[in-house]
Design a protein around this motif. Structure first.
Motif, short mmCIF file in Angstrom:
data_model
loop_
_atom_site.label_atom_id
_atom_site.label_comp_id
_atom_site.label_asym_id
_atom_site.label_seq_id
_atom_site.Cartn_x
_atom_site.Cartn_y
_atom_site.Cartn_z
N GLY A 75 65.50 15.78 53.27
CA GLY A 75 64.74 15.36 52.12
C GLY A 75 64.10 14.01 52.32
O GLY A 75 63.42 13.78 53.32
N GLN A 76 64.35 13.09 51.37
CA GLN A 76 63.71 11.78 51.40
C GLN A 76 64.68 10.69 50.95
O GLN A 76 65.59 10.95 50.15
N VAL A 77 64.46 9.49 51.48
CA VAL A 77 65.22 8.30 51.09
C VAL A 77 64.22 7.25 50.61
O VAL A 77 63.18 7.04 51.25
N ARG A 78 64.51 6.62 49.49
CA ARG A 78 63.65 5.56 48.96
C ARG A 78 63.99 4.24 49.63
O ARG A 78 65.14 3.83 49.66
N LEU A 79 62.98 3.58 50.19
CA LEU A 79 63.20 2.35 50.95
C LEU A 79 62.22 1.27 50.52
O LEU A 79 61.11 1.56 50.06
N CYS A 80 62.63 0.02 50.70
CA CYS A 80 61.71 -1.10 50.54
C CYS A 80 61.16 -1.44 51.92
O CYS A 80 61.86 -1.34 52.93
N LEU A 81 59.88 -1.78 51.98
CA LEU A 81 59.20 -1.99 53.24
C LEU A 81 58.63 -3.40 53.33
O LEU A 81 58.30 -4.02 52.32
N ALA A 82 58.51 -3.88 54.55
CA ALA A 82 57.89 -5.17 54.82
C ALA A 82 56.96 -5.02 56.00
O ALA A 82 57.19 -4.19 56.88
N GLY A 83 55.90 -5.81 56.02
CA GLY A 83 54.95 -5.73 57.13
C GLY A 83 53.52 -5.63 56.62
O GLY A 83 53.29 -5.14 55.50
N ALA A 84 52.58 -6.08 57.41
CA ALA A 84 51.18 -6.06 57.02
C ALA A 84 50.71 -4.63 56.77
O ALA A 84 50.94 -3.74 57.59
N GLY A 85 50.06 -4.42 55.63
CA GLY A 85 49.53 -3.10 55.31
C GLY A 85 50.56 -2.11 54.84
O GLY A 85 50.25 -0.93 54.69
N CYS A 86 51.78 -2.55 54.59
CA CYS A 86 52.86 -1.66 54.16
C CYS A 86 53.05 -1.76 52.65
O CYS A 86 52.95 -2.84 52.07
N GLU A 87 53.33 -0.63 52.02
CA GLU A 87 53.64 -0.64 50.61
C GLU A 87 54.98 -1.32 50.37
O GLU A 87 55.84 -1.36 51.26
N ALA A 88 55.17 -1.86 49.18
CA ALA A 88 56.42 -2.55 48.87
C ALA A 88 57.61 -1.61 48.94
O ALA A 88 58.71 -2.00 49.30
N GLU A 89 57.37 -0.35 48.58
CA GLU A 89 58.43 0.64 48.67
C GLU A 89 57.82 1.99 48.96
O GLU A 89 56.63 2.22 48.74
N SER A 90 58.65 2.89 49.48
CA SER A 90 58.14 4.20 49.87
C SER A 90 59.29 5.19 49.98
O SER A 90 60.43 4.82 50.25
N ALA A 111 54.52 3.43 61.06
CA ALA A 111 54.58 2.50 62.19
C ALA A 111 54.14 1.11 61.75
O ALA A 111 53.15 0.95 61.04
N GLY A 112 54.90 0.10 62.18
CA GLY A 112 54.60 -1.27 61.83
C GLY A 112 55.29 -1.76 60.58
O GLY A 112 55.26 -2.96 60.28
N CYS A 113 55.92 -0.85 59.84
CA CYS A 113 56.62 -1.24 58.62
C CYS A 113 58.11 -1.40 58.92
O CYS A 113 58.69 -0.62 59.67
N ARG A 114 58.71 -2.41 58.33
CA ARG A 114 60.14 -2.66 58.51
C ARG A 114 60.89 -2.23 57.26
O ARG A 114 60.46 -2.45 56.14
N ALA A 115 62.05 -1.62 57.49
CA ALA A 115 62.90 -1.12 56.42
C ALA A 115 64.35 -1.34 56.82
O ALA A 115 64.65 -1.60 57.98
N PRO A 116 65.29 -1.24 55.85
CA PRO A 116 66.72 -1.41 56.18
C PRO A 116 67.28 -0.21 56.93
O PRO A 116 68.12 0.52 56.43
N LEU A 117 66.77 -0.02 58.16
CA LEU A 117 67.16 1.10 59.00
C LEU A 117 67.53 0.59 60.38
O LEU A 117 67.27 -0.57 60.71
N GLY A 118 68.11 1.46 61.18
CA GLY A 118 68.39 1.12 62.57
C GLY A 118 67.10 1.07 63.38
O GLY A 118 66.01 1.35 62.87
N GLN A 119 67.21 0.75 64.65
CA GLN A 119 66.04 0.58 65.50
C GLN A 119 65.21 1.85 65.60
O GLN A 119 63.99 1.79 65.72
N ARG A 120 65.83 3.00 65.57
CA ARG A 120 65.10 4.27 65.67
C ARG A 120 65.19 5.06 64.36
O ARG A 120 65.10 6.28 64.36
N GLY A 121 65.35 4.34 63.25
CA GLY A 121 65.36 4.99 61.95
C GLY A 121 66.72 5.41 61.45
O GLY A 121 66.84 6.05 60.40
#
Length: 293
Positions: A75-90, A111-121
């Motif tokens: 399914g899907q997980v709601r995450l907060c994102l950081a990085g240029a051109g990235c939505e605040a959450e997704s 790609a290019g967005c940071r989230a509270p995930l491991g290195q490979r998601g």
């Protein structure tokens, strides 16, 4: 079929374990805070009851939704994102393996967005030992970060200890490449005894069972590799191959998708792998190749 491209390469194949449907409902500690997951046996949602971590989602926010297929929650997980051109959450696509310890798997963000995930998601929802309950959750808008359980065994320390583990794993790979699967299995288990937090030897044991056509045992070991490290990409691809071999198209495509999106496999790899023959003519497989690879 299984192949080795390097000492720590992706190891392919296996088959699904059989058994009763896994228990999903309950409370979990995650990078987002304490989450309560509930569902009807097929469809599940997870809501925050005690937020914590980097995302500022409020208590009550839905952060997880998915469909249970076998013992995988897709399914899907709601995450907060950081990085240029990235939505605040997704909402990020995710596949989570259901284990007695919790939900462990991977999610994918742009790609290019940071989230509270491991290195490979990689992401883990660890089953809570003691539920907070509604009263406790309501008493605090935000909870402190969950305490992590102490590992069963400490990993080896120092370059010499790590080199010893690496040497044992190298021995095991060599035996497997030469077709001595029982010897390889024994050496992989030796590596696990030395360092139970390395995913490669669990995956390697799975390969040795796969090559002896003990498919349920192979899958169990692949899943242990994911439980140890949800960032270990080979296991996602392994499971995709397994379910394809078993004619379980939905599960195969979901695991193949997460493997492809997170860079675990190449276009050439999936187009040439005989384990995936049953998927290649499906619209979903063609869409995956076109959009993701």
């Amino acid at each position: 079929m299984p192949r080795f491209t390097s000492s720590f390469a992706l190891l392919l194949a296996a088959a699904p374990a059989l058994g009763a449907p896994p228990l999903v409902n309950g409370e979990y500690d995650s990078p987002l805070g304490r989450v309560r997951v509930a569902g009807d046996g097929t469809e599940f949602t997870g809501s925050l009851i005690a937020p914590s971590g980097p995302c500022a989602f409020p208590a009550g926010a839905e952060v997880l939704k998915g469909t249970l297929l076998d013992d995988s929650l897709a399914g899907q997980v709601r995450l907060c994102l950081a990085g240029a051109g990235c939505e605040a959450e997704s909402w990020a696509k995710a596949v989570l393996l259901v284990t007695p310890a919790g939900l462990t798997g991977a999610a994918h963000v742009k790609a290019g967005c940071r989230a509270p995930l491991g290195q490979r998601g990689g992401i883990t929802f660890a089953r809570a030992a003691a539920p907070l309950g509604d009263a406790a959750a309501a008493g605090s808008a935000r909870a402190p970060p969950p305490k992590r359980a102490a590992p069963k065994a400490a990993p080896p320390r120092g370059a010499q200890a790590r080199a010893r583990v690496n040497a044992v794993i190298e021995d095991a790979f060599r035996y497997a490449q030469e077709g001595y699967f029982e010897r390889a299995r024994a050496r992989f288990k030796d590596a696990i005894a030395l360092d139970p937090r390395r995913p490669e030897p669990y995956n390697g044991v799975g390969v040795t069972y796969r090559m002896r056509n003990d498919l349920p045992a192979a899958v169990a070991w692949y899943k242990q590799a994911l439980a140890v490290n949800p960032d270990f990409g080979g296991a996602y691809y392994n499971l995709a191959c397994v379910y394809a071999l078993q004619g379980r198209e939905d599960l195969a495509l979901r695991y193949l998708q997460i493997a492809a999106m997170n860079g675990y496999v190449s276009l050439q790899g999936i187009e040439e792998d005989p384990d995936l023959v049953s998927l290649r003519g499906t619209p979903a497989f063609q869409a995956l190749v076109k959009v993701r690879l």
